[in-house]
Write an enzyme that holds these catalytic residues in place. Structure first.
Site, mmCIF file in Angstrom:
data_model
loop_
_atom_site.group_PDB
_atom_site.id
_atom_site.type_symbol
_atom_site.label_atom_id
_atom_site.label_comp_id
_atom_site.label_asym_id
_atom_site.label_seq_id
_atom_site.Cartn_x
_atom_site.Cartn_y
_atom_site.Cartn_z
ATOM 1 N N ASP A 1 -6.674 -4.571 -3.264
ATOM 2 C CA ASP A 1 -5.992 -3.819 -4.339
ATOM 3 C C ASP A 1 -5.036 -2.777 -3.761
ATOM 4 O O ASP A 1 -4.426 -2.019 -4.509
ATOM 5 C CB ASP A 1 -7.019 -3.108 -5.233
ATOM 6 C CG ASP A 1 -7.706 -1.961 -4.511
ATOM 7 O OD1 ASP A 1 -8.056 -2.131 -3.322
ATOM 8 O OD2 ASP A 1 -7.870 -0.887 -5.116
ATOM 9 N N SER B 1 -14.195 1.981 4.178
ATOM 10 C CA SER B 1 -15.148 3.026 3.773
ATOM 11 C C SER B 1 -16.392 3.059 4.650
ATOM 12 O O SER B 1 -17.023 2.027 4.913
ATOM 13 C CB SER B 1 -15.579 2.811 2.321
ATOM 14 O OG SER B 1 -16.569 3.763 1.989
ATOM 15 N N ARG B 2 -16.749 4.287 5.038
ATOM 16 C CA ARG B 2 -18.008 4.501 5.761
ATOM 17 C C ARG B 2 -19.187 4.526 4.798
ATOM 18 O O ARG B 2 -20.334 4.635 5.221
ATOM 19 C CB ARG B 2 -17.930 5.828 6.524
ATOM 20 C CG ARG B 2 -16.934 5.772 7.653
ATOM 21 C CD ARG B 2 -16.663 7.153 8.222
ATOM 22 N NE ARG B 2 -15.843 7.022 9.404
ATOM 23 C CZ ARG B 2 -16.308 6.953 10.646
ATOM 24 N NH1 ARG B 2 -17.600 7.052 10.883
ATOM 25 N NH2 ARG B 2 -15.501 6.798 11.671
ATOM 26 N N ASN B 3 -18.909 4.473 3.502
ATOM 27 C CA ASN B 3 -19.984 4.454 2.502
ATOM 28 C C ASN B 3 -20.291 3.040 2.011
ATOM 29 O O ASN B 3 -21.026 2.864 1.030
ATOM 30 C CB ASN B 3 -19.583 5.332 1.306
ATOM 31 C CG ASN B 3 -19.551 6.818 1.660
ATOM 32 O OD1 ASN B 3 -20.597 7.398 1.963
ATOM 33 N ND2 ASN B 3 -18.378 7.435 1.641
ATOM 34 N N ASP C 1 -11.883 -6.758 0.017
ATOM 35 C CA ASP C 1 -11.930 -5.305 0.072
ATOM 36 C C ASP C 1 -13.033 -4.873 -0.909
ATOM 37 O O ASP C 1 -13.426 -5.645 -1.798
ATOM 38 C CB ASP C 1 -10.564 -4.744 -0.344
ATOM 39 C CG ASP C 1 -10.602 -3.248 -0.500
ATOM 40 O OD1 ASP C 1 -11.036 -2.559 0.433
ATOM 41 O OD2 ASP C 1 -10.220 -2.750 -1.584
ATOM 42 N N ARG D 1 -10.595 8.200 5.419
ATOM 43 C CA ARG D 1 -10.827 9.544 4.875
ATOM 44 C C ARG D 1 -9.867 10.558 5.505
ATOM 45 O O ARG D 1 -9.195 11.314 4.804
ATOM 46 C CB ARG D 1 -12.285 9.938 5.155
ATOM 47 C CG ARG D 1 -12.808 11.020 4.256
ATOM 48 C CD ARG D 1 -14.270 11.280 4.577
ATOM 49 N NE ARG D 1 -15.111 10.098 4.449
ATOM 50 C CZ ARG D 1 -16.339 9.992 4.951
ATOM 51 N NH1 ARG D 1 -16.886 11.011 5.608
ATOM 52 N NH2 ARG D 1 -17.048 8.880 4.799
ATOM 53 N N ASP E 1 -13.658 -1.124 -2.495
ATOM 54 C CA ASP E 1 -13.274 -0.189 -3.560
ATOM 55 C C ASP E 1 -12.057 -0.711 -4.335
ATOM 56 O O ASP E 1 -10.986 -0.884 -3.759
ATOM 57 C CB ASP E 1 -12.904 1.178 -2.950
ATOM 58 C CG ASP E 1 -14.036 1.774 -2.108
ATOM 59 O OD1 ASP E 1 -15.148 1.882 -2.627
ATOM 60 O OD2 ASP E 1 -13.788 2.125 -0.939
ATOM 61 N N GLY F 1 -7.271 2.143 0.448
ATOM 62 C CA GLY F 1 -7.410 1.429 1.723
ATOM 63 C C GLY F 1 -7.297 2.304 2.951
ATOM 64 O O GLY F 1 -7.564 1.862 4.061
HETATM 65 C C1 G6P Z 1 -11.499 2.694 1.064
HETATM 66 C C2 G6P Z 1 -10.799 3.375 -0.084
HETATM 67 C C3 G6P Z 1 -10.076 4.621 0.386
HETATM 68 C C4 G6P Z 1 -11.034 5.500 1.185
HETATM 69 C C5 G6P Z 1 -11.541 4.744 2.389
HETATM 70 C C6 G6P Z 1 -12.521 5.568 3.225
HETATM 71 O O1 G6P Z 1 -10.590 1.972 1.794
HETATM 72 O O2 G6P Z 1 -9.850 2.517 -0.700
HETATM 73 O O3 G6P Z 1 -9.579 5.304 -0.748
HETATM 74 O O4 G6P Z 1 -10.381 6.688 1.619
HETATM 75 O O5 G6P Z 1 -12.209 3.581 1.921
HETATM 76 O O6 G6P Z 1 -13.676 5.780 2.462
HETATM 77 P P1 G6P Z 1 -14.897 6.730 2.871
HETATM 78 O O7 G6P Z 1 -15.962 6.342 1.885
HETATM 79 O O8 G6P Z 1 -15.254 6.395 4.285
HETATM 80 O O9 G6P Z 1 -14.413 8.124 2.730
HETATM 81 MG MG MG Z 2 -9.465 -1.011 -2.249
#
Ligand code: G6P
Ligand code: MG
Length: 210
Positions: free
Chosen positions: A169, A115-117, A8, A48, A10, A45
């Protein structure tokens, strides 16, 4: 035998979990929705838009569909702003040496994040070229606890789930790994999750089980 490790992002590789939390807290405050850092583990996890649903439920503050989209966009704008200060110094302890040792042992390595980032973050912390595969939120339709992102990561590595270990996590991430047929190692808050196969106090403990 473990042939691949799927990390994972973040909260496992980089401290961006704290930035997600900050952006949700600030945005919720602007919208008058009660949300504090103690509720943040619920969002680990989770995608958004699903995070917005959880915040509305926990804060007992219903929003229309259109408001939910605006709320999520505002949070992401703030989050992306916070990411501008991200550097390799934000990589979590023991990550570089653990990845290096896994590489030397010939273990395949992937990222599996909702995450899309993800690509932006990997670039900022200098890990864009470190992994054999990256599966992220822009490539899936169902986020954790659905196993989709990990199944995609395993298939990009050319491995079966049973050959891979997932490091997470988030409780949602441990459940996703188990639902997909993966072994699951928990770090941080996920160590409270009874479904985890192994609980790691430090990331380098991975090297004892791989
Ligand atoms: C990860 C984080 C989440 C977050 C998700 C989407 O899984 O643990 O807390 O909401 O990514 O992230 P984004 O950057 O696409 O909003
Ligand atoms: Mg995480």
């Amino acid at each position: 035998m473990v042939k691949g490790v799927i990390f994972d992002l973040d909260g496992v590789l980089v401290s961006t979990d704290a930035l997600h939390c900050q952006a949700w807290v600030e945005t919720s405050r602007r919208w008058g929705i009660p949300f504090t850092p103690k509720d943040n583990d619920l969002l680990r996890g989770v995608s958004r838009m699903e995070s917005v649903e959880i915040i509305c439920r926990v804060g007992n503050h219903p929003l229309s569909d259109e408001e939910k989209v605006r709320f999520a966009e505002e949070k992401n704008r703030r989050y992306v702003e916070l990411l501008e200060s991200l550097t390799p110094a934000d990589i979590l302890p023991e990550v570089p040496e653990t990845l290096e040792e896994l590489r030397l042992r010939g273990i395949a390595m992937a990222v599996g994040s909702s995450s899309r980032n993800t690509q932006n973050i990997l670039r900022r912390i200098g890990l864009s070229d470190t992994f054999d595969a990256v599966a992220d939120g822009s490539m899936i339709v169902r986020s954790k606890p659905d196993p989709e992102v990990f199944l995609l990561a395993a298939s990009l590595l050319g491995l079966e789930p049973a050959e891979c270990l997932v490091v997470e996590d988030a409780q949602s991430g441990i459940l996703a790994a188990k639902a997909g047929g993966f072994a699951a190692a928990a770090v941080g808050p996920a160590r409270d999750c009874p479904q985890a196969d192994v609980k790691l106090c430090r990331l380098s403990e991975l090297l004892r089980i791989v």
